[in-house]
Design a protein around this motif. Structure first.
Motif, PDB file in Angstrom:
ATOM      1  N   LEU A 178      24.018  41.864  39.557  1.00 30.82           N
ATOM      2  CA  LEU A 178      23.509  42.386  38.289  1.00 30.82           C
ATOM      3  C   LEU A 178      22.651  43.621  38.509  1.00 30.82           C
ATOM      4  N   PHE A 179      21.828  43.592  39.548  1.00 27.43           N
ATOM      5  CA  PHE A 179      20.993  44.765  39.847  1.00 27.43           C
ATOM      6  C   PHE A 179      21.868  45.979  40.151  1.00 27.43           C
ATOM      7  N   PHE A 225      17.565  47.003  37.951  1.00 30.82           N
ATOM      8  CA  PHE A 225      16.593  45.909  37.930  1.00 30.82           C
ATOM      9  C   PHE A 225      16.029  45.675  36.528  1.00 30.82           C
ATOM     10  N   HIS A 226      15.621  46.730  35.884  1.00 29.79           N
ATOM     11  CA  HIS A 226      14.905  46.554  34.618  1.00 29.79           C
ATOM     12  C   HIS A 226      15.811  46.143  33.467  1.00 29.79           C
ATOM     13  N   LYS A 227      17.064  46.565  33.547  1.00 32.96           N
ATOM     14  CA  LYS A 227      17.975  46.185  32.462  1.00 32.96           C
ATOM     15  C   LYS A 227      18.568  44.800  32.692  1.00 32.96           C
ATOM     16  N   THR A 228      18.284  44.224  33.838  1.00 34.68           N
ATOM     17  CA  THR A 228      18.726  42.851  34.096  1.00 34.68           C
ATOM     18  C   THR A 228      17.629  41.895  33.656  1.00 34.68           C
ATOM     19  N   THR A 229      17.969  40.911  32.847  1.00 36.46           N
ATOM     20  CA  THR A 229      16.954  39.958  32.405  1.00 36.46           C
ATOM     21  C   THR A 229      16.998  38.707  33.278  1.00 36.46           C
ATOM     22  N   THR A 230      15.875  38.026  33.317  1.00 36.84           N
ATOM     23  CA  THR A 230      15.821  36.804  34.120  1.00 36.84           C
ATOM     24  C   THR A 230      16.812  35.763  33.587  1.00 36.84           C
ATOM     25  N   ARG A 231      17.038  35.785  32.311  1.00 39.39           N
ATOM     26  CA  ARG A 231      18.033  34.865  31.741  1.00 39.39           C
ATOM     27  C   ARG A 231      19.437  35.163  32.251  1.00 39.39           C
ATOM     28  N   GLN A 232      19.767  36.448  32.303  1.00 44.23           N
ATOM     29  CA  GLN A 232      21.079  36.816  32.859  1.00 44.23           C
ATOM     30  C   GLN A 232      21.218  36.305  34.280  1.00 44.23           C
ATOM     31  N   ILE A 280      22.022  28.201  36.802  1.00 42.34           N
ATOM     32  CA  ILE A 280      20.894  27.279  36.672  1.00 42.34           C
ATOM     33  C   ILE A 280      20.111  27.689  35.431  1.00 42.34           C
ATOM     34  N   SER A 281      19.157  26.874  35.032  1.00 42.46           N
ATOM     35  CA  SER A 281      18.392  27.203  33.833  1.00 42.46           C
ATOM     36  C   SER A 281      17.273  28.174  34.179  1.00 42.46           C
ATOM     37  N   ILE A 282      16.818  28.857  33.147  1.00 38.92           N
ATOM     38  CA  ILE A 282      15.720  29.803  33.335  1.00 38.92           C
ATOM     39  C   ILE A 282      14.479  29.082  33.874  1.00 38.92           C
ATOM     40  N   GLY A 283      14.279  27.860  33.407  1.00 39.49           N
ATOM     41  CA  GLY A 283      13.141  27.079  33.895  1.00 39.49           C
ATOM     42  C   GLY A 283      13.217  26.834  35.393  1.00 39.49           C
ATOM     43  N   SER A 284      14.390  26.421  35.844  1.00 41.97           N
ATOM     44  CA  SER A 284      14.564  26.171  37.284  1.00 41.97           C
ATOM     45  C   SER A 284      14.345  27.436  38.093  1.00 41.97           C
ATOM     46  N   LEU A 285      14.867  28.524  37.579  1.00 41.30           N
ATOM     47  CA  LEU A 285      14.712  29.785  38.302  1.00 41.30           C
ATOM     48  C   LEU A 285      13.246  30.011  38.656  1.00 41.30           C
ATOM     49  N   TYR A 286      12.399  29.735  37.694  1.00 39.10           N
ATOM     50  CA  TYR A 286      10.980  29.994  37.923  1.00 39.10           C
ATOM     51  C   TYR A 286      10.300  28.934  38.798  1.00 39.10           C
ATOM     52  N   GLU A 287      11.049  27.914  39.167  1.00 37.86           N
ATOM     53  CA  GLU A 287      10.538  27.010  40.200  1.00 37.86           C
ATOM     54  C   GLU A 287      10.708  27.628  41.582  1.00 37.86           C
ATOM     55  N   TYR A 288      11.661  28.536  41.686  1.00 34.49           N
ATOM     56  CA  TYR A 288      11.999  29.094  43.004  1.00 34.49           C
ATOM     57  C   TYR A 288      11.433  30.492  43.231  1.00 34.49           C
ATOM     58  N   PHE A 289      11.082  31.143  42.140  1.00 35.42           N
ATOM     59  CA  PHE A 289      10.473  32.462  42.254  1.00 35.42           C
ATOM     60  C   PHE A 289       9.296  32.534  41.309  1.00 35.42           C
ATOM     61  N   HIS A 290       8.263  33.162  41.777  1.00 37.06           N
ATOM     62  CA  HIS A 290       7.064  33.258  40.966  1.00 37.06           C
ATOM     63  C   HIS A 290       7.216  34.289  39.861  1.00 37.06           C
ATOM     64  N   CYS A 291       8.004  35.325  40.150  1.00 38.45           N
ATOM     65  CA  CYS A 291       8.216  36.356  39.130  1.00 38.45           C
ATOM     66  C   CYS A 291       9.496  37.120  39.447  1.00 38.45           C
ATOM     67  N   LYS A 292       9.903  37.926  38.523  1.00 41.03           N
ATOM     68  CA  LYS A 292      11.161  38.657  38.644  1.00 41.03           C
ATOM     69  C   LYS A 292      11.174  39.549  39.892  1.00 41.03           C
ATOM     70  N   GLU A 293      10.047  40.181  40.167  1.00 39.38           N
ATOM     71  CA  GLU A 293       9.966  41.078  41.326  1.00 39.38           C
ATOM     72  C   GLU A 293      10.242  40.343  42.638  1.00 39.38           C
TER      73      GLU A 293
END
Lengths: 243, 243
Positions: free
Chosen positions: A34-35, A40-47, A54-67
């Motif tokens: 996607l990047f 980077f900026h036009k890619t959303t965490t949901r995408q 996986i779900s957006i919630g799970s994603l944030y279990e594995y990364f603290h932030c998009k960066e």
DNA sequence: ATTATCTATAGATCTATAGATAATGC
DNA sequence: ATTATCTATAGATCTATAGATAATGC
């Protein structure tokens, strides 16, 4: 494994380390595509979450932030690059053609990693500055491999005697001319096949490294930069701090 | 004046063309600083308006969207670059040192425009693809100036006879090694002054362009591409379209 | 009257988290 | 009981515009 080392430094809520590594790779693999396509900026965490399945919630279990995701992606790319470049140097079978072979192998790595290298050029600036620095260190480490090759060839007599600063610049040049295939690809690939490009550039680089001895005047440089030797290691006479 | 030509192509609600040009420059000048510091996406239109000292509403009288601002900024940078490079070529006083002087002047332009060139490398991807293409054309036009220099020197005998593709690649190399000072500045400027860099690179580039004649084997290429000489000129055996 | 500028905000995102649910291991 | 995952959304933006106001020229 710089990527692995860093894995540890990205905090996570999840306990199982094996799972963490698997999921992070799954996420990073989805994200990098996607990047590359959208930036980077036009890619959303949901995408990213959707592409990684996986779900957006799970994603944030594995990364603290998009960066964090971008950083891991960069680490993995550089890790892959370094592996490729190191291999390139083994393939090179010594002898008169050694440098030509190293160049060829290195350029093929650049060709293969084209999209990824370009992404690093474009997106590194989106990283927090602390991680930007790490990515740049990776870049420097890879350049260092080329410095090593040139130094070895110069001291074994297969290249003319080159002073250290010349070797350093030549190594950067080779690295960047490999990258050039990725960031000028919009033009080059229209007119050259990768094999044409390698042939022309190998010839140019060999000339750049091997002209007659009178072309390499005795080291004009070492004005012994007066004492201060910092982490930045002005290991030779020359290097100089510029704000 | 590519920038002026384009001015016309960005729609505006404001009637007075002089005012349009003044305000757009005022906005672009403010914007470029923010883009350099924070990147395109992290810069908000409000920040731009504030820095340009006009209201957000007025800003949108002069630009249809945020991307338009980036595009105008890119055009102005390339216009300035082209001016600088063209001058560099006049400064060069012919004779044996002609190429060295061109390189020197060109590298000084890169040094002066460092931040701007880097911004183009990083932000071009944020442009709508139609304008991306125009920016890349600008890049190619500047490279073309270098192609011209090399071709002239090669035909006047101040450089060895180089075939067209070699000249083209060498011109790209010179352009990119100038850019290298901007996108590896985080490393280079720590260890080299611009004058050191120019001296080392000039030597390397001259070697690359002027090695002994046996280094430039008789044009393997010209299988006389049956008369047709096009702009894209697959004038030799090689070039090939790659999607 | 026309042109240029401003304020205020609609409308559309997007990141990151809270709190609920499912899966796993003891 | 603990660990992993999900859904739903709070909260914070940000772009672009509508409609009001000020400045200019006839």
């Amino acid at each position: 494994m710089p990527a692995k080392i860093h894995q540890a430094t990205i905090p996570t809520q999840v306990k199982d380390p094996g799972l963490v590594e698997r999921r992070r790779r799954q996420i990073a693999d989805a994200a990098v595509q996607l990047f590359i396509r959208n930036g980077f900026h036009k890619t959303t965490t949901r995408q990213i979450a959707r592409a990684a399945d996986i779900s957006i919630g799970s994603l944030y279990e594995y990364f603290h932030c998009k960066e964090d995701i971008l950083y891991l992606v960069c680490e993995q790319i550089h890790s892959e690059m370094e592996k490729g470049v190191a291999q390139a140097m083994n393939h090179a079978s010594g002898g008169k053609e050694a440098l030509a072979e190293v160049i060829r192998e290195y350029f093929l790595v650049c060709h293969r990693m084209s999209d990824f290298i370009l992404m690093i050029y474009q997106q590194t600036q989106s990283l927090p500055s602390q991680w930007q620095r790490r990515v740049l260190e990776n870049e420097l480490r890879i350049t260092g491999l080329l410095v090593g090759v040139l130094a070895r060839l110069a001291s074994s007599g297969e290249l003319p005697r080159l002073n250290e600063r010349t070797i350093e610049i030549l190594a950067h040049n080779i690295v960047v001319l490999g990258h050039m295939w990725t960031f000028r690809r919009w033009f080059l690939a229209k007119h050259y096949r990768i094999e044409d490009y390698i042939r022309l550039q190998t010839a140019a680089i060999l000339r750049m490294c091997t002209a007659g001895p009178e072309e390499f005047p005795a080291p004009i440089d070492p004005p012994a930069a007066g004492g201060g030797s910092d982490a930045d290691s002005p290991s030779e006479g020359g290097p100089r701090e510029v704000s």
